[in-house]
Design an enzyme around this catalytic site. Structure first.
Site, mmCIF file in Angstrom:
data_model
loop_
_atom_site.group_PDB
_atom_site.id
_atom_site.type_symbol
_atom_site.label_atom_id
_atom_site.label_comp_id
_atom_site.label_asym_id
_atom_site.label_seq_id
_atom_site.Cartn_x
_atom_site.Cartn_y
_atom_site.Cartn_z
ATOM 1 N N GLU A 187 -22.907 3.753 25.551
ATOM 2 C CA GLU A 187 -23.642 2.637 24.927
ATOM 3 C C GLU A 187 -22.992 1.286 25.228
ATOM 4 O O GLU A 187 -23.637 0.255 25.097
ATOM 5 C CB GLU A 187 -23.803 2.844 23.423
ATOM 6 C CG GLU A 187 -22.533 2.868 22.618
ATOM 7 C CD GLU A 187 -22.826 3.041 21.108
ATOM 8 O OE1 GLU A 187 -23.902 2.647 20.638
ATOM 9 O OE2 GLU A 187 -21.945 3.564 20.423
ATOM 10 N N ASN A 238 6.662 -3.160 6.484
ATOM 11 C CA ASN A 238 5.322 -2.579 6.597
ATOM 12 C C ASN A 238 5.447 -1.435 7.576
ATOM 13 O O ASN A 238 5.952 -1.601 8.676
ATOM 14 C CB ASN A 238 4.331 -3.622 7.126
ATOM 15 C CG ASN A 238 2.959 -3.002 7.376
ATOM 16 O OD1 ASN A 238 2.657 -1.929 6.858
ATOM 17 N ND2 ASN A 238 2.150 -3.659 8.186
ATOM 18 N N GLY A 239 5.038 -0.219 7.168
ATOM 19 C CA GLY A 239 5.094 0.925 8.090
ATOM 20 C C GLY A 239 5.717 2.122 7.423
ATOM 21 O O GLY A 239 5.753 2.224 6.195
ATOM 22 N N TRP A 254 0.895 -1.152 0.000
ATOM 23 C CA TRP A 254 0.000 0.000 0.000
ATOM 24 C C TRP A 254 0.934 1.203 0.000
ATOM 25 O O TRP A 254 1.602 1.481 0.997
ATOM 26 C CB TRP A 254 -0.877 -0.019 1.241
ATOM 27 C CG TRP A 254 -1.602 1.246 1.512
ATOM 28 C CD1 TRP A 254 -1.223 2.268 2.329
ATOM 29 C CD2 TRP A 254 -2.841 1.675 0.950
ATOM 30 N NE1 TRP A 254 -2.133 3.281 2.307
ATOM 31 C CE2 TRP A 254 -3.139 2.953 1.470
ATOM 32 C CE3 TRP A 254 -3.738 1.121 0.046
ATOM 33 C CZ2 TRP A 254 -4.279 3.663 1.124
ATOM 34 C CZ3 TRP A 254 -4.883 1.831 -0.288
ATOM 35 C CH2 TRP A 254 -5.132 3.081 0.239
ATOM 36 N N HIS A 298 -18.258 27.277 31.152
ATOM 37 C CA HIS A 298 -19.695 27.644 31.106
ATOM 38 C C HIS A 298 -20.552 26.572 31.761
ATOM 39 O O HIS A 298 -21.743 26.460 31.452
ATOM 40 C CB HIS A 298 -20.106 27.854 29.638
ATOM 41 C CG HIS A 298 -19.301 28.898 28.947
ATOM 42 N ND1 HIS A 298 -19.413 30.243 29.223
ATOM 43 C CD2 HIS A 298 -18.293 28.796 28.037
ATOM 44 C CE1 HIS A 298 -18.546 30.926 28.497
ATOM 45 N NE2 HIS A 298 -17.855 30.082 27.765
ATOM 46 N N GLU A 309 -18.092 11.401 20.317
ATOM 47 C CA GLU A 309 -18.134 9.979 19.977
ATOM 48 C C GLU A 309 -17.586 9.136 21.127
ATOM 49 O O GLU A 309 -18.134 8.092 21.462
ATOM 50 C CB GLU A 309 -17.344 9.724 18.701
ATOM 51 C CG GLU A 309 -17.051 8.265 18.367
ATOM 52 C CD GLU A 309 -18.296 7.419 18.129
ATOM 53 O OE1 GLU A 309 -19.415 7.960 18.102
ATOM 54 O OE2 GLU A 309 -18.142 6.179 18.039
ATOM 55 N N LYS A 338 -28.736 -2.399 15.737
ATOM 56 C CA LYS A 338 -27.690 -2.015 14.792
ATOM 57 C C LYS A 338 -28.208 -1.003 13.783
ATOM 58 O O LYS A 338 -27.495 -0.139 13.336
ATOM 59 C CB LYS A 338 -27.144 -3.250 14.050
ATOM 60 C CG LYS A 338 -25.976 -2.957 13.127
ATOM 61 C CD LYS A 338 -24.803 -2.357 13.858
ATOM 62 C CE LYS A 338 -23.713 -1.866 12.930
ATOM 63 N NZ LYS A 338 -22.739 -1.006 13.648
ATOM 64 N N LYS A 374 -19.667 6.166 23.010
ATOM 65 C CA LYS A 374 -19.175 4.784 23.147
ATOM 66 C C LYS A 374 -19.204 4.335 24.607
ATOM 67 O O LYS A 374 -19.612 3.212 24.905
ATOM 68 C CB LYS A 374 -17.754 4.702 22.586
ATOM 69 C CG LYS A 374 -17.720 4.682 21.065
ATOM 70 C CD LYS A 374 -18.247 3.363 20.539
ATOM 71 C CE LYS A 374 -18.640 3.379 19.071
ATOM 72 N NZ LYS A 374 -19.797 4.201 18.765
#
Ligand code: AGP
Length: 628
Positions: free
Chosen positions: A508, A98-99, A74, A524, A501, A623, A505
């Site tokens: 939930e 890889n990296g 990649w 505030h 978010e 879902k 998480k």
């Protein structure tokens, strides 16, 4: 993010390596290659494009050796042409990597000054130069690797081989994964389990700063100073359910770990690697049915998208839950890069607030399922108002996908965990592409800035793999974190949606009180919440709002809050102010939210796990919320 495989044993290494690379092709597929012993030398065969191109080239080749390495790429440094494909060979040494080597420019310049001749544009090639130089200087393969590791900065998992050591593979890592498996006749080393499972279910997961020395069928582990260490073998119980979870305890954890891959799959169709430019692929504005998208001429469609984006006077982002937070990130990206006014709405509010949707508006609906009732209703309202609607979904042919004018896909693969993870990071990557495309259409994106942003985006999967290493930190910290009265997540600017978010998480999954706030809002009200029973998670990357965010952190610290701060690189000041400081790779402000997601996801996962909650199917949730 690439895939690497090494083999030592009686089989033809090419068969084992290519089969292994096929299971890793999701990690990158713009070029591939192998280096396998033949008559005492490493024969290297590489090919641009998909693995099948390499297989065609290998069909006419023979190998008599029993050791080799392979790689599927990649591209992050250097276009995806054969000369940049791995393995890289220097003298009698071959390596696959890889990296990202962050200090590659300095190291490459030093090697060139010493007379090294580079044949590629990659950062990885320098590793082969360093190892071969150390061996030429009298070191054996093992000690050559131990000598060069301290020179490398950044994220790497590397396999190194040398013709003088035909039974040996050296493997070392810091960040991207490496697993080794063996049976009584062979050893396989690879980026993940899938490449090893056909040979054994007894594996060792290399941790950062560990070194593996393969000698025939013997494997030994060392620290980076060359001191021998002992490691516990993991026996993978490949039950059908575990195969589905690929060895993870929960789908959610598997999906957190899949994010480097899914982010790569999201952006890949829309980035031109050669020119380092963005060009949205087959969005299909105006095409009647999604089935026709595949038949579109990509160039003509891209021009059509640019024309539409150029005419857009206002953008609305509309979604629910986690997808809404993706939309908030999109608001910052599109507005700051393209200078187009953007507003972001929760779908259940948007559909009932009688929104004013002026001419030349673009409404972007975001939905993993493509079926969320409120978001679908918002889409229909927008279309009735005459707006162009662009859907970003993870499910092709879903209701939203079918009813939108333009189509983008998260390409995240099936997301089983009710708590959405990889869909969000994929959407953030896509919104980077949309924001750049919008800016380009409006003449707001200079070429050099585009190249810089694209490079930063391309490097993201590798950076994400490094950040996943915080899994072990949160696995340990969870038993303490679960005892807090509550959690306050804070961030500024494009990081603020990640604070929201993170709080969602924790709510939930662990069913614990958690709030996400704009850090500037502390005084505030939320400041009154803070005492030592409150855990503060402060997102403080080195962006233009860093100084202000640190001031907010100091306010929280002064009131006794327990602080986990998440910042960029080594940062003594933040570390001194925090009970725990988590360093992320230093990246563009546009990428910080994608990297910040991983620690907040892992934190909620491990706290919920330590509380014995149902991770994949939290109570009261579904879902896909297909009813109001
Ligand atoms: C997030 O973890 C939740 N599962 C939920 O907020 C979800 O993001 C929301 O219901 C929207 O779903 P969608 O992306 O399929 O539209």
């Amino acid at each position: 993010m690439c895939g690497i495989v090494g083999y030592c044993g009686p089989e033809n290494p090419v068969d084992v390596i290519v089969q292994g690379l096929k299971t890793l092709e999701y990690r990158g597929y713009d070029s591939a290659g192998v280096a396998v012993l033949n008559q005492g030398k490493f024969k290297r065969i590489r090919a641009e494009g998909k693995l099948s191109h390499l297989e065609q080239k290998l069909a006419n080749e023979t190998f008599d050796g029993h050791l080799g390495v392979g790689h599927t790429r990649w591209a992050t440094h250097g276009p995806p042409v054969e000369k940049n494909a791995h393995p890289h060979a220097v003298g009698s040494t071959s390596i696959v990597h890889n990296g990202i080597i962050e200090n590659y420019a300095t190291l490459k310049a030093e090697l060139i000054d010493e007379g090294a001749v580079f044949t590629s544009d990659t950062d990885s090639e320098l590793i082969a130069h360093l190892v071969d130089k150390a061996i030429a200087g009298g070191k054996d393969l093992f000690h050559a690797v131990i000598e060069i590791i301290p020179k490398l900065e950044g994220a790497y998992s590397v396999l190194a081989v040398n013709e003088a050591y035909p039974e040996e593979i050296m493997a070392f890592k810091s960040g991207p994964p490496l697993v080794v498996g063996r049976n009584d006749k062979e050893v396989v080393v690879a980026s993940d389990l899938a490449a090893i499972m056909p040979y054994t279910n007894k594996v060792f997961f290399l941790q950062d700063e560990e070194v593996l020395h393969v000698i025939g069928t013997k494997i030994e582990f060392f620290d980076q100073k060359g001191q021998k260490i002992s490691k516990k073998e993991t026996v993978i119980d490949w039950s059908p359910e575990l195969i589905e979870k690929q060895g993870y305890d929960h789908f959610m954890l598997k999906e957190i770990y899949e994010q480097p891959r899914s982010v790569a799959m999201a952006m890949n169709p829309h980035i031109d690697l050669e020119s380092k430019t963005v060009r949205l692929n087959k969005v299909g504005f105006g095409v009647g049915h999604v089935e026709e998208l595949e038949r579109l001429d990509s160039a003509a469609d891209w021009q059509n998208t640019l024309n539409i984006f150029k005419s857009v006077k206002r953008v609305f982002m509309v979604a629910c839950g986690t997808s809404y937070y993706a939309g908030m990130v999109g608001e910052y990206l599109i507005e700051q890069l393209s200078r187009t006014p953007v507003e972001c709405d929760i779908a259940s509010e948007f559909r009932y607030r009688h929104p004013v949707i002026p001419e030349n508006s673009l409404v972007i609906v975001i939905s993993q399922s493509g079926e969320t009732a409120d978001t679908l209703a918002a889409l229909r309202l927008a279309r009735e108002a005459g707006a162009q609607v662009l859907s970003i979904c993870n499910v092709k042919n879903s209701s939203m996908d079918r009813e939108a004018d333009g189509h983008l896909y998260m390409n995240a693969g099936v997301e089983v965990g009710v708590a959405s993870t990889k869909a969000l990071s994929s959407t953030m990557a896509l919104l980077n592409c949309v924001a750049m495309a919008m800016a380009k259409a409006k003449g707001q994106l200079p070429e050099d800035q585009e190249a810089e942003l694209v490079e930063s985006l391309l490097a993201t999967p590798s950076h994400m793999e490094s950040v996943l290493a915080y899994d072990s930190f949160f696995a340990e910290a969870a038993s303490t974190l679960k005892d807090f009265r509550g959690f306050l997540y804070m961030g500024r600017g494009v990081n603020y949606p990640v604070a929201l978010e993170g709080a969602l998480k924790m709510k939930e999954l662990a069913y614990m009180h958690a709030e996400g706030y704009a850090a500037g809002e502390m005084k505030h009200g939320p400041l009154a919440l803070i005492d030592e029973s409150m855990a503060i998670i402060m997102l403080a990357p080195s962006d233009e709002l860093y100084d202000k965010t640190v001031s907010n952190l100091e306010e929280a610290k002064a009131r006794g809050g327990k602080i986990i701060s998440i910042g960029s690189g080594k940062n003594e000041k933040l570390a001194a102010l925090s009970d725990h400081y988590l360093a992320l790779p230093e990246v563009s402000w546009t990428i910080n939210p994608i990297l910040e997601l991983i620690p907040v996801q892992l934190m909620s996962y491990h706290v919920a796990h330590s509380l014995g909650k149902d991770i994949d199917q939290p109570r009261n949730l579904a879902k896909s919320v297909t009813v109001e």
